[in-house]
Design a protein around this motif. Structure first.
Motif, PDB file in Angstrom:
ATOM      1  N   ASN A  53      26.861  82.930 128.441  1.00 31.05           N
ATOM      2  CA  ASN A  53      27.937  82.246 127.715  1.00 31.05           C
ATOM      3  C   ASN A  53      29.275  82.418 128.424  1.00 31.05           C
ATOM      4  O   ASN A  53      30.100  81.502 128.430  1.00 31.05           O
ATOM      5  N   PHE A  54      29.490  83.579 129.033  1.00 32.73           N
ATOM      6  CA  PHE A  54      30.716  83.786 129.803  1.00 32.73           C
ATOM      7  C   PHE A  54      30.747  82.822 130.989  1.00 32.73           C
ATOM      8  O   PHE A  54      31.782  82.233 131.289  1.00 32.73           O
ATOM      9  N   PHE A  55      29.604  82.636 131.648  1.00 36.94           N
ATOM     10  CA  PHE A  55      29.518  81.642 132.726  1.00 36.94           C
ATOM     11  C   PHE A  55      29.918  80.261 132.202  1.00 36.94           C
ATOM     12  O   PHE A  55      30.674  79.543 132.852  1.00 36.94           O
ATOM     13  N   LYS A  56      29.420  79.875 131.041  1.00 39.60           N
ATOM     14  CA  LYS A  56      29.734  78.553 130.492  1.00 39.60           C
ATOM     15  C   LYS A  56      31.231  78.405 130.212  1.00 39.60           C
ATOM     16  O   LYS A  56      31.794  77.327 130.395  1.00 39.60           O
ATOM     17  N   ILE A  57      31.861  79.471 129.776  1.00 32.62           N
ATOM     18  CA  ILE A  57      33.311  79.433 129.547  1.00 32.62           C
ATOM     19  C   ILE A  57      34.037  79.210 130.871  1.00 32.62           C
ATOM     20  O   ILE A  57      34.929  78.360 130.976  1.00 32.62           O
ATOM     21  N   LEU A  58      33.639  79.986 131.892  1.00 32.25           N
ATOM     22  CA  LEU A  58      34.276  79.823 133.204  1.00 32.25           C
ATOM     23  C   LEU A  58      34.032  78.428 133.769  1.00 32.25           C
ATOM     24  O   LEU A  58      34.929  77.810 134.343  1.00 32.25           O
ATOM     25  N   ARG A  59      32.832  77.899 133.581  1.00 38.01           N
ATOM     26  CA  ARG A  59      32.510  76.563 134.097  1.00 38.01           C
ATOM     27  C   ARG A  59      33.323  75.483 133.394  1.00 38.01           C
ATOM     28  O   ARG A  59      33.615  74.437 133.968  1.00 38.01           O
ATOM     29  N   SER A  60      33.711  75.717 132.153  1.00 37.19           N
ATOM     30  CA  SER A  60      34.536  74.720 131.459  1.00 37.19           C
ATOM     31  C   SER A  60      35.918  74.603 132.099  1.00 37.19           C
ATOM     32  O   SER A  60      36.563  73.560 132.015  1.00 37.19           O
ATOM     33  N   VAL A  61      36.359  75.668 132.763  1.00 39.16           N
ATOM     34  CA  VAL A  61      37.651  75.650 133.451  1.00 39.16           C
ATOM     35  C   VAL A  61      37.477  75.276 134.923  1.00 39.16           C
ATOM     36  O   VAL A  61      38.282  74.533 135.484  1.00 39.16           O
ATOM     37  N   TRP A  62      36.422  75.807 135.548  1.00 43.54           N
ATOM     38  CA  TRP A  62      36.113  75.547 136.953  1.00 43.54           C
ATOM     39  C   TRP A  62      34.746  74.856 137.022  1.00 43.54           C
ATOM     40  O   TRP A  62      33.709  75.532 137.087  1.00 43.54           O
ATOM     41  N   PRO A  63      34.696  73.518 137.020  1.00 44.02           N
ATOM     42  CA  PRO A  63      33.421  72.789 137.001  1.00 44.02           C
ATOM     43  C   PRO A  63      32.520  73.104 138.190  1.00 44.02           C
ATOM     44  O   PRO A  63      31.309  72.913 138.114  1.00 44.02           O
ATOM     45  N   GLN A  64      33.068  73.603 139.270  1.00 43.12           N
ATOM     46  CA  GLN A  64      32.274  73.925 140.450  1.00 43.12           C
ATOM     47  C   GLN A  64      31.577  75.286 140.340  1.00 43.12           C
ATOM     48  O   GLN A  64      30.835  75.704 141.223  1.00 43.12           O
ATOM     49  N   ALA A  65      31.794  75.988 139.232  1.00 44.00           N
ATOM     50  CA  ALA A  65      31.186  77.311 139.025  1.00 44.00           C
ATOM     51  C   ALA A  65      29.667  77.221 139.075  1.00 44.00           C
ATOM     52  O   ALA A  65      29.071  76.279 138.556  1.00 44.00           O
ATOM     53  N   GLU A  66      29.047  78.230 139.709  1.00 42.81           N
ATOM     54  CA  GLU A  66      27.592  78.290 139.823  1.00 42.81           C
ATOM     55  C   GLU A  66      27.080  79.527 139.092  1.00 42.81           C
ATOM     56  O   GLU A  66      27.693  80.592 139.156  1.00 42.81           O
ATOM     57  N   CYS A  67      25.948  79.371 138.441  1.00 43.05           N
ATOM     58  CA  CYS A  67      25.325  80.456 137.689  1.00 43.05           C
ATOM     59  C   CYS A  67      24.291  81.152 138.567  1.00 43.05           C
ATOM     60  O   CYS A  67      23.356  80.509 139.051  1.00 43.05           O
ATOM     61  N   TRP A  68      24.443  82.451 138.788  1.00 46.07           N
ATOM     62  CA  TRP A  68      23.500  83.248 139.567  1.00 46.07           C
ATOM     63  C   TRP A  68      22.936  84.339 138.678  1.00 46.07           C
ATOM     64  O   TRP A  68      23.666  84.974 137.924  1.00 46.07           O
ATOM     65  N   TYR A  69      21.637  84.565 138.795  1.00 52.38           N
ATOM     66  CA  TYR A  69      20.937  85.509 137.925  1.00 52.38           C
ATOM     67  C   TYR A  69      20.391  86.673 138.734  1.00 52.38           C
ATOM     68  O   TYR A  69      19.737  86.487 139.758  1.00 52.38           O
ATOM     69  N   ASP A  70      20.677  87.888 138.285  1.00 54.13           N
ATOM     70  CA  ASP A  70      20.164  89.105 138.909  1.00 54.13           C
ATOM     71  C   ASP A  70      18.861  89.488 138.198  1.00 54.13           C
ATOM     72  O   ASP A  70      18.879  89.922 137.046  1.00 54.13           O
ATOM     73  N   GLN A  71      17.740  89.293 138.879  1.00 56.70           N
ATOM     74  CA  GLN A  71      16.426  89.548 138.296  1.00 56.70           C
ATOM     75  C   GLN A  71      16.245  91.001 137.873  1.00 56.70           C
ATOM     76  O   GLN A  71      15.591  91.280 136.872  1.00 56.70           O
TER      77      GLN A  71
END
Length: 76
Positions: free
Chosen positions: A7-25
């Motif tokens: 959800n924090f990623f989604k908040i950042l992406r709403s401000v910076w559309p180029q934001a990418e989501c990376w997952y640490d397995q």
């Protein structure tokens, strides 16, 4: 620091559309990559784990299902 990293990623992406989501397995944690810099709720990171890869919704657990198992919700 207690869940809701996607959800924090989604908040950042709403401000910076180029934001990418990376997952640490290994840690089960989402980092956000914006213009070559890594972020999470703690702020900017100089590097992330080698186990971190772009979140692939086809091969991994879909983030929209994470919240259903998590009783801690963001309050609007």
């Amino acid at each position: 620091m207690e869940g809701q990293c996607y959800n924090f990623f989604k908040i950042l992406r709403s401000v910076w559309p180029q934001a990418e989501c990376w997952y640490d397995q290994m840690d089960g944690h989402v980092y956000t990559l914006i213009d070559g810099k890594w972020y999470d709720i703690r702020g900017q990171h100089l590097k992330v784990s080698q186990h971190c890869s772009p979140l692939n919704h086809q091969q991994q657990d879909k983030p929209n299902r994470w919240g259903a198992r998590d009783l801690r919700y963001l309050i609007p």
